[in-house]
Design a protein around this motif. Structure first.
Motif, PDB file in Angstrom:
ATOM      1  N   SER A   1       8.810   3.158  -4.900  1.00  0.00           N
ATOM      2  CA  SER A   1       7.608   1.382  -4.497  1.00  0.00           C
ATOM      3  C   SER A   1       6.633   1.916  -5.769  1.00  0.00           C
ATOM      4  O   SER A   1       5.675   2.939  -5.418  1.00  0.00           O
ATOM      5  CB  SER A   1       7.576   1.126  -3.144  1.00  0.00           C
ATOM      6  N   PRO A   2       6.217   0.840  -6.520  1.00  0.00           N
ATOM      7  CA  PRO A   2       5.153   1.062  -7.471  1.00  0.00           C
ATOM      8  C   PRO A   2       3.825   0.671  -6.690  1.00  0.00           C
ATOM      9  O   PRO A   2       2.666   1.098  -7.756  1.00  0.00           O
ATOM     10  CB  PRO A   2       5.033   0.170  -8.466  1.00  0.00           C
ATOM     11  N   LEU A   3       4.393   0.213  -5.609  1.00  0.00           N
ATOM     12  CA  LEU A   3       2.544  -0.643  -4.364  1.00  0.00           C
ATOM     13  C   LEU A   3       3.092   0.054  -3.696  1.00  0.00           C
ATOM     14  O   LEU A   3       3.655  -1.054  -2.475  1.00  0.00           O
ATOM     15  CB  LEU A   3       2.972  -2.343  -4.789  1.00  0.00           C
ATOM     16  N   ALA A   4       3.562   1.092  -2.737  1.00  0.00           N
ATOM     17  CA  ALA A   4       3.649   1.447  -1.537  1.00  0.00           C
ATOM     18  C   ALA A   4       2.196   1.031  -0.012  1.00  0.00           C
ATOM     19  O   ALA A   4       2.891   0.579   0.588  1.00  0.00           O
ATOM     20  CB  ALA A   4       3.149   3.322  -1.434  1.00  0.00           C
ATOM     21  N   ALA A   5       1.311   0.923  -0.920  1.00  0.00           N
ATOM     22  CA  ALA A   5       0.590   0.088   0.164  1.00  0.00           C
ATOM     23  C   ALA A   5       0.605  -1.482   0.895  1.00  0.00           C
ATOM     24  O   ALA A   5       0.694  -1.658   1.722  1.00  0.00           O
ATOM     25  CB  ALA A   5      -1.287  -0.231  -0.249  1.00  0.00           C
ATOM     26  N   SER A   6       0.882  -1.567  -0.608  1.00  0.00           N
ATOM     27  CA  SER A   6       1.731  -3.660  -0.092  1.00  0.00           C
ATOM     28  C   SER A   6       2.589  -3.526   0.894  1.00  0.00           C
ATOM     29  O   SER A   6       2.638  -4.189   1.417  1.00  0.00           O
ATOM     30  CB  SER A   6       2.020  -3.878  -1.711  1.00  0.00           C
ATOM     31  N   GLU A   7       4.175  -2.720   0.765  1.00  0.00           N
ATOM     32  CA  GLU A   7       4.427  -2.199   0.937  1.00  0.00           C
ATOM     33  C   GLU A   7       4.739  -2.072   2.516  1.00  0.00           C
ATOM     34  O   GLU A   7       5.122  -2.490   3.197  1.00  0.00           O
ATOM     35  CB  GLU A   7       6.295  -1.333   0.861  1.00  0.00           C
ATOM     36  N   ALA A   8       3.510  -1.030   3.232  1.00  0.00           N
ATOM     37  CA  ALA A   8       3.099  -1.036   4.141  1.00  0.00           C
ATOM     38  C   ALA A   8       2.620  -1.482   4.867  1.00  0.00           C
ATOM     39  O   ALA A   8       2.639  -2.079   6.090  1.00  0.00           O
ATOM     40  CB  ALA A   8       2.415   0.505   4.276  1.00  0.00           C
ATOM     41  N   ALA A   9       1.188  -2.776   3.633  1.00  0.00           N
ATOM     42  CA  ALA A   9       1.292  -4.621   4.860  1.00  0.00           C
ATOM     43  C   ALA A   9       2.317  -5.157   5.077  1.00  0.00           C
ATOM     44  O   ALA A   9       1.937  -5.878   5.972  1.00  0.00           O
ATOM     45  CB  ALA A   9      -0.180  -4.649   3.323  1.00  0.00           C
ATOM     46  N   THR A  10       3.481  -5.317   3.918  1.00  0.00           N
ATOM     47  CA  THR A  10       3.930  -5.969   4.548  1.00  0.00           C
ATOM     48  C   THR A  10       4.906  -5.520   5.879  1.00  0.00           C
ATOM     49  O   THR A  10       5.235  -6.217   6.547  1.00  0.00           O
ATOM     50  CB  THR A  10       5.872  -5.983   3.320  1.00  0.00           C
ATOM     51  N   ALA A  11       5.178  -4.204   5.957  1.00  0.00           N
ATOM     52  CA  ALA A  11       5.809  -4.169   7.409  1.00  0.00           C
ATOM     53  C   ALA A  11       4.396  -4.133   8.437  1.00  0.00           C
ATOM     54  O   ALA A  11       4.604  -4.587   9.439  1.00  0.00           O
ATOM     55  CB  ALA A  11       5.653  -2.051   7.729  1.00  0.00           C
ATOM     56  N   ALA A  12       3.244  -3.925   8.085  1.00  0.00           N
ATOM     57  CA  ALA A  12       2.753  -4.669   9.830  1.00  0.00           C
ATOM     58  C   ALA A  12       1.674  -6.130   9.550  1.00  0.00           C
ATOM     59  O   ALA A  12       1.520  -6.209  11.424  1.00  0.00           O
ATOM     60  CB  ALA A  12       1.088  -3.648   8.952  1.00  0.00           C
ATOM     61  N   PHE A  13       1.705  -6.833   8.733  1.00  0.00           N
ATOM     62  CA  PHE A  13       1.619  -8.099   8.438  1.00  0.00           C
ATOM     63  C   PHE A  13       2.532  -8.977   8.236  1.00  0.00           C
ATOM     64  O   PHE A  13       2.410 -10.388   8.198  1.00  0.00           O
ATOM     65  CB  PHE A  13       0.114  -8.566   7.434  1.00  0.00           C
ATOM     66  N   GLY A  14       3.422  -8.908   7.948  1.00  0.00           N
ATOM     67  CA  GLY A  14       4.397  -9.567   7.523  1.00  0.00           C
ATOM     68  C   GLY A  14       4.091 -10.559   6.604  1.00  0.00           C
ATOM     69  O   GLY A  14       3.761 -10.400   5.482  1.00  0.00           O
ATOM     70  N   SER A  15       4.150 -12.047   6.732  1.00  0.00           N
ATOM     71  CA  SER A  15       3.672 -13.232   5.783  1.00  0.00           C
ATOM     72  C   SER A  15       2.441 -13.357   5.680  1.00  0.00           C
ATOM     73  O   SER A  15       1.988 -13.716   4.181  1.00  0.00           O
ATOM     74  CB  SER A  15       4.156 -14.295   6.701  1.00  0.00           C
ATOM     75  N   TRP A  16       1.640 -12.818   5.876  1.00  0.00           N
ATOM     76  CA  TRP A  16       0.655 -12.384   5.955  1.00  0.00           C
ATOM     77  C   TRP A  16      -0.029 -11.500   4.676  1.00  0.00           C
ATOM     78  O   TRP A  16      -1.706 -11.000   3.984  1.00  0.00           O
ATOM     79  CB  TRP A  16      -1.007 -12.569   7.279  1.00  0.00           C
ATOM     80  N   SER A  17       0.838 -10.695   4.245  1.00  0.00           N
ATOM     81  CA  SER A  17       0.208  -9.583   3.710  1.00  0.00           C
ATOM     82  C   SER A  17      -0.033  -9.128   2.395  1.00  0.00           C
ATOM     83  O   SER A  17      -0.588  -9.022   2.107  1.00  0.00           O
ATOM     84  CB  SER A  17       1.914  -7.904   3.576  1.00  0.00           C
ATOM     85  N   GLY A  18       0.586 -10.306   1.653  1.00  0.00           N
ATOM     86  CA  GLY A  18       0.177 -11.063   0.203  1.00  0.00           C
ATOM     87  C   GLY A  18      -1.158 -11.362  -0.084  1.00  0.00           C
ATOM     88  O   GLY A  18      -1.335 -11.193  -0.789  1.00  0.00           O
ATOM     89  N   THR A  19      -1.467 -12.688   1.356  1.00  0.00           N
ATOM     90  CA  THR A  19      -2.907 -12.629   1.318  1.00  0.00           C
ATOM     91  C   THR A  19      -3.984 -11.331   1.399  1.00  0.00           C
ATOM     92  O   THR A  19      -5.073 -11.149   0.829  1.00  0.00           O
ATOM     93  CB  THR A  19      -3.566 -13.767   2.061  1.00  0.00           C
ATOM     94  N   PHE A  20      -3.347 -10.262   2.829  1.00  0.00           N
ATOM     95  CA  PHE A  20      -4.020  -9.853   2.782  1.00  0.00           C
ATOM     96  C   PHE A  20      -4.674  -8.847   1.796  1.00  0.00           C
ATOM     97  O   PHE A  20      -5.590  -8.452   1.205  1.00  0.00           O
ATOM     98  CB  PHE A  20      -3.953  -8.768   4.126  1.00  0.00           C
TER      99      PHE A  20
END
Length: 444
Positions: free
Chosen positions: A265-284
């Motif tokens: 993953s080129p953006l591993a932190a974003s993948e982690a945020a997706t797992a943690a926050f679901g639909s809010w991950s992009g905004t977060f």
């Protein structure tokens, strides 16, 4: 400086809170959000990855301790070139001062452009106007800093605090979420071939780049109300805060995602945020990125003008640029830095310039560590309100690691090596032109 040029002293209004804010604010950025994937691809082992981050955190704390001794011994605006000048003479100080200035003057342009790109994620209707947005950020932050240091200090403390809170939310969210298996994560990109000593050093190089900025408090030593007390605390608490946050961020990402998924993953932190926050991950994650960049940009709008102020005062540049307004801002230096960054944004040639700046910073940092060692022998009786702990081990270790990084950069980036060598040769002519023969090497 002519008689008609307004001149005031830099104002001693900064304290521990600003020192911590500028160390954290100028270090923790988008790099920590992107680096975990590349590092996992190079060293696909969770224990080894965390070990590397802990190792580099230890190195940064040792380095910060050495810098704290130098900065409290010579609390002058401009940072490392002051110590290098004292230890190795005018030309070494001149060369490293200009290396340091160019490194830090390039940064605002780069961060403004990246900020413009992230703003398009929030306002896609402005697509095609990235440069205008970048110039808007540059102009806005210049306007904030022009009246005086207090406004810039307040912005730095506020944005750094918000950034830490957002990262803590990411960390806690990851640890509270259910860990995912490799099959459950949709990733893009191709995993690099990890393993081996070369891959290990490349990973360490990426980590060291993520830590860059920890020495920022040195540029503001002359504006600190109590440098002997505040500066060592700013260095050590700031470096420790960065190290703990970086280790926790990586631990959180490794907890929620398998190493194989992180490495692809080129953006591993974003993948982690997706797992943690679901639909809010992009905004977060957009909010995390923007506040990270704003905090860094604010710090790097302050730093280059302080270096130029110091260079001008020491006769290493035109004396007119040591003019300071009533608010404590070296305003002519700030406006020149603004013009420089403005041009860089317009021509948009930053990839090569950014690589050169990293190369130059390695040289400056290495000379700074060497200056501490030399001054311990050359001038043992200089007042030292703070002494580096574990000296000489800590400083020699920092110097050796920096030298290894320099060799690695020289081998892997020969274009930057060539440009730096040419600049060094040309700089000698500039030194002879600008610096008067009676310019003293002594500390005042």
């Amino acid at each position: 400086m002519d008689e008609n040029t307004p001149h005031h002293s830099l104002r001693k209004v900064l304290g521990l809170a600003f020192g911590l804010a500028v160390v954290v604010g100028s270090t923790i950025g988008v790099g920590i959000l992107r680096a975990p994937g590349s590092i996992a691809a190079l060293t696909p082992d969770a224990g080894l990855i965390l070990g590397c981050w802990i190792l580099m955190a230890f190195y940064i704390v040792l380095s910060a301790s050495s810098y704290a001794e130098l900065t409290t011994m010579m609390p002058k605006a401009g940072g490392a070139y002051n110590y290098i000048k004292r230890a190795f003479g005018n030309y070494a100080g001149f060369l490293n001062g200009w290396f340091d200035f160019l490194t830090n003057a390039i940064a605002p342009a780069y961060f403004c452009i990246v900020l413009g790109e992230y703003c398009l994620l929030v306002f896609p209707q402005f697509a095609g106007h990235e440069k205008i947005i970048a110039l808007g950020f540059l102009t806005f932050f210049t306007a904030i800093h022009l009246p005086g240091i207090k406004a810039g200090s307040a912005v730095q403390k506020t944005t750094s605090a918000i950034k830490i809170v957002l990262f803590l939310v990411l960390i806690v969210g990851c640890f509270l979420a259910q860990p995912l298996s490799a099959d459950a994560v949709q990733v893009t990109g191709q995993m690099l071939a990890g393993g081996g000593i070369i891959a290990f050093f490349k990973a360490v190089q990426l980590i060291s780049g993520a830590y860059d900025g920890w020495m920022s408090v040195s540029f503001f030593a002359e504006e600190d109300s109590d440098p002997a007390r505040n500066i060592p605390r700013s260095y050590l608490l700031g470096a420790a805060t960065i190290g703990v946050l970086y280790v926790l961020i990586n631990a959180a990402v490794l907890y929620i995602l398998p190493v194989e998924a992180i490495a692809r993953s080129p953006l591993a932190a974003s993948e982690a945020a997706t797992a943690a926050f679901g639909s809010w991950s992009g905004t977060f994650m957009t909010a995390v990125a923007i506040f990270s960049l704003v905090s860094i940009l604010n710090a790097y709008m302050l730093i280059p003008s302080r270096i130029m102020f110091g260079l001008s005062r020491d006769g290493f540049f035109a004396r007119q640029f040591m003019a300071v307004n009533r608010g404590g801002t070296p305003y002519r230096a700030l406006l020149l830095c603004y013009a420089f960054a403005f041009v860089l944004i317009c021509i948009s040639s930053f990839e090569t310039l950014f690589a050169i700046s990293v190369f130059m910073m390695t040289i400056v940092t290495g000379f700074a560590f060497a200056s501490l060692i030399r001054l311990r022998y050359k001038e043992p009786d200089l007042p030292r309100p703070y002494k580096a702990f574990a000296y000489p081990f800590s400083t020699w270790l920092a110097l050796v690691v920096t030298f290894i990084l320099f060799i690695g950069f020289a081998v892997s980036d020969q274009l930057s090596l060539f440009i730096v060598l040419v600049f060094t040769v040309v700089s000698f002519a500039g030194y002879k032109l600008l610096v008067k023969p009676d310019n003293s090497d002594t500390f005042d």
